[in-house]
Design a protein around this motif. Structure first.
Motif, short mmCIF file in Angstrom:
data_model
loop_
_atom_site.label_atom_id
_atom_site.label_comp_id
_atom_site.label_asym_id
_atom_site.label_seq_id
_atom_site.Cartn_x
_atom_site.Cartn_y
_atom_site.Cartn_z
N GLU A 125 5.95 -11.58 4.29
CA GLU A 125 6.01 -10.93 5.43
C GLU A 125 4.53 -9.37 4.53
N PRO A 126 3.80 -9.60 6.15
CA PRO A 126 3.05 -8.51 5.25
C PRO A 126 3.17 -7.03 4.91
N HIS A 127 2.54 -6.53 4.34
CA HIS A 127 3.46 -5.39 3.07
C HIS A 127 2.29 -4.04 3.36
N ASP A 128 2.48 -3.14 3.79
CA ASP A 128 1.30 -1.91 4.18
C ASP A 128 1.61 -1.52 2.84
N LEU A 129 0.57 -1.12 1.76
CA LEU A 129 0.63 -0.87 0.82
C LEU A 129 -0.66 0.87 0.48
N PRO A 130 -0.55 2.34 0.50
CA PRO A 130 -0.90 2.52 0.41
C PRO A 130 -2.17 2.79 -0.81
N GLU A 131 -3.56 2.63 0.19
CA GLU A 131 -4.95 2.00 -0.35
C GLU A 131 -4.23 2.71 -1.81
N GLN A 132 -4.36 4.30 -2.71
CA GLN A 132 -4.61 4.62 -3.85
C GLN A 132 -4.10 3.38 -4.55
N THR A 133 -2.72 3.44 -3.74
CA THR A 133 -1.76 2.07 -5.03
C THR A 133 -2.45 0.78 -5.01
N LEU B 21 -11.33 -3.58 -0.05
CA LEU B 21 -10.31 -2.72 1.13
C LEU B 21 -10.90 -2.91 2.32
N ASP B 22 -11.18 -3.62 3.00
CA ASP B 22 -11.66 -3.15 4.09
C ASP B 22 -11.63 -3.62 5.67
N GLY B 23 -9.88 -4.17 5.39
CA GLY B 23 -8.80 -4.41 6.73
C GLY B 23 -8.64 -6.04 6.81
N SER B 24 -9.83 -6.48 6.11
CA SER B 24 -9.83 -8.44 6.37
C SER B 24 -8.79 -9.50 5.96
N TRP B 25 -8.00 -8.72 4.79
CA TRP B 25 -6.36 -8.58 4.81
C TRP B 25 -5.73 -7.98 4.59
N LYS B 26 -4.13 -8.49 4.30
CA LYS B 26 -3.00 -7.54 4.27
C LYS B 26 -1.91 -8.22 2.54
N PRO B 27 -2.06 -7.63 2.01
CA PRO B 27 -1.11 -8.26 0.76
C PRO B 27 0.74 -8.17 1.33
N TYR B 28 0.65 -9.15 1.02
CA TYR B 28 2.39 -9.38 1.36
C TYR B 28 3.23 -9.45 0.62
N ARG B 29 4.32 -9.52 0.91
CA ARG B 29 6.02 -8.67 0.14
C ARG B 29 6.86 -9.75 0.29
N PRO B 30 8.22 -10.39 -0.25
CA PRO B 30 9.12 -11.22 -0.19
C PRO B 30 9.92 -11.20 0.26
N VAL B 31 11.04 -11.32 0.97
CA VAL B 31 12.09 -11.27 2.37
C VAL B 31 13.63 -11.17 1.52
N GLY B 32 12.64 -13.42 1.52
CA GLY B 32 14.30 -13.61 0.57
C GLY B 32 14.94 -15.05 2.75
N CYS B 33 14.99 -16.06 2.07
CA CYS B 33 15.51 -16.99 3.31
C CYS B 33 16.20 -17.73 2.11
N SER B 34 17.18 -18.46 3.36
CA SER B 34 18.06 -20.04 3.67
C SER B 34 16.75 -21.14 2.59
N ALA B 35 15.64 -20.83 1.79
CA ALA B 35 14.59 -21.97 1.47
C ALA B 35 14.13 -21.31 -0.05
N CYS B 36 14.48 -20.43 0.05
CA CYS B 36 13.78 -19.57 -0.92
C CYS B 36 14.86 -18.83 -2.02
N ASN B 37 14.23 -18.25 -3.31
CA ASN B 37 15.01 -17.62 -4.51
C ASN B 37 14.48 -15.54 -3.94
N ASN B 38 14.97 -15.66 -3.40
CA ASN B 38 14.56 -13.68 -3.32
C ASN B 38 13.13 -13.91 -2.59
N GLY B 39 12.95 -14.64 -1.73
CA GLY B 39 11.23 -13.88 -1.50
C GLY B 39 10.22 -15.50 -2.13
#
Length: 368
Positions: free
Chosen positions: A265-273, A284-302
């Protein structure tokens, strides 16, 4: 999983699997079975079951389905409370995945293919243990493996069996070293030579002579990035003019875990990070977003599977001049940047932009 660990301790027995580069506990069988389990694995892999005082190495094969065979490399180690056994899974199909599956960006792929299709020279793959160097080399060999090409490889030991390639296992005890295997290859009318690892000056010298006398040489080194590979070769005692005249391209690599497509899922990270990680303000023009792991039955911790992060550095005339005058890795890195070569961190950030992996993964496996 890539490795299976069977570990005996004083009061319990533990089984761990390395999945996507991370060790994870799978089971704790009863401690009474540790001897039986060790003996059974040793019997299958043709090891001496009565010898429990010294480490042993063996292999076994397992047939999975009608036409799929997987090799296992077994290593035993006498510990305080019994023998620890590690089984490395060697899946031959990993060499046939094709260069597209490895994660090269289009420009990196083009540079690599151009370098391995040259009639002679040397291509080096560098990175720490477990960064996928062997699979990269085998993928290159698979591309070059045609009826009109004679390919010989020296490895310690050969991990993936490739039909059409003459593979030699190095045996130090019997006197078959990388250097002696290379000398023999040169009398075998080779077109392409692959050396598992350049460990010493003698091996490096023969490999360079082979590259200078009309052979394509592929090999690996343990260094942190592409520019430091050249200084590592100078430190081994190789003359600068030999390096400049033989090395065509160096690629450094790492493996990062791939985000699960189903639950990331998309992850809002501070611009400084993001800026501290190495992104430029213009990116950092807003045309893309970093994603983060979530975890579901099909994967290992995301995360599910891994993707390569590469620094592909062709050796240009400007770099040859720096090498010839004994320049440092810093100078070579500066010149590489001028020529548009991305660092490992920049390649990793590119994968973050594309949503393939997470920022934590890239920060975890690359330096600034």
């Amino acid at each position: 999983a890539s490795d299976l660990h069977f570990e005996p301790y004083e009061h319990y027995y533990r089984v761990r699997f390395r999945i996507d580069g991370q060790l994870r506990e799978i089971a704790t069988p009863p401690i009474a079975i540790r001897e039986k389990l060790a003996s059974r694995i040793k019997v299958i892999s043709k090891l001496d079951i009565s010898e429990k005082r010294i480490p042993q190495d063996g292999r076994m094969k397992l047939k999975v389905g009608p036409d799929k065979v997987i090799d296992f490399r077994i290593s035993t180690l006498p510990t305080l409370f019994g023998e620890k056994i590690v089984i490395r899974i060697l899946d031959p199909s990993s060499a046939k995945m094709g260069i597209e599956a490895l994660g090269y960006e289009p420009d990196e792929k083009e540079k690599l293919l151009e370098a391995i299709h040259r009639p002679y020279g040397m291509v080096l793959v560098t990175g720490p243990t477990g960064s996928g160097k062997t699979v990269s080399l085998y993928t290159c060999l698979n591309i070059l493996n045609e009826p009109g090409v004679n390919i010989s490889t020296a490895e310690d030991p050969s991990e993936i069996n490739l039909p059409g390639v003459n593979q030699v296992n190095v045996n130090e005890k019997a006197g078959l070293t990388f250097a002696s295997a290379l000398k023999a290859f040169l009398r075998q009318d080779p077109d392409v030579i692959m050396v598992g690892e350049i460990r010493d000056l003698e091996t490096a010298d023969i490999a360079i002579k082979a590259a200078q006398t009309g052979h394509m040489v592929l090999s690996t080194l343990h260094t942190n990035d592409a520019p430091s590979t050249l200084t590592r070769m100078l430190n081994m005692g190789i003359a600068p003019f030999n390096i400049a005249s033989s090395v065509n391209l160096i690629t450094a690599q790492r493996l990062a875990r791939r985000l699960c497509k189903q639950c990331k899922e998309p992850h809002d990270l501070p611009e400084q990070t993001l800026l501290e990680a190495g992104f430029k303000a213009a990116e950092l023009d807003g045309s893309w977003k970093p994603y983060r792991p979530v975890g579901c039955s099909a994967c290992n911790n995301g995360y599910k599977g891994r993707v390569g992060i590469y620094q592909v550095m062709p050796i240009t005339e400007a770099m040859q001049e720096i090498i010839l005058r004994g320049g440092s890795a810093m100078e070579i890195a500066t010149q590489a940047r001028k020529e548009g070569v991305r660092t490992l961190r920049e390649s990793g950030l590119q994968k973050v932009k594309l949503g393939i992996t997470s920022l934590e993964e890239v920060l975890g496996c690359t330096n600034d």
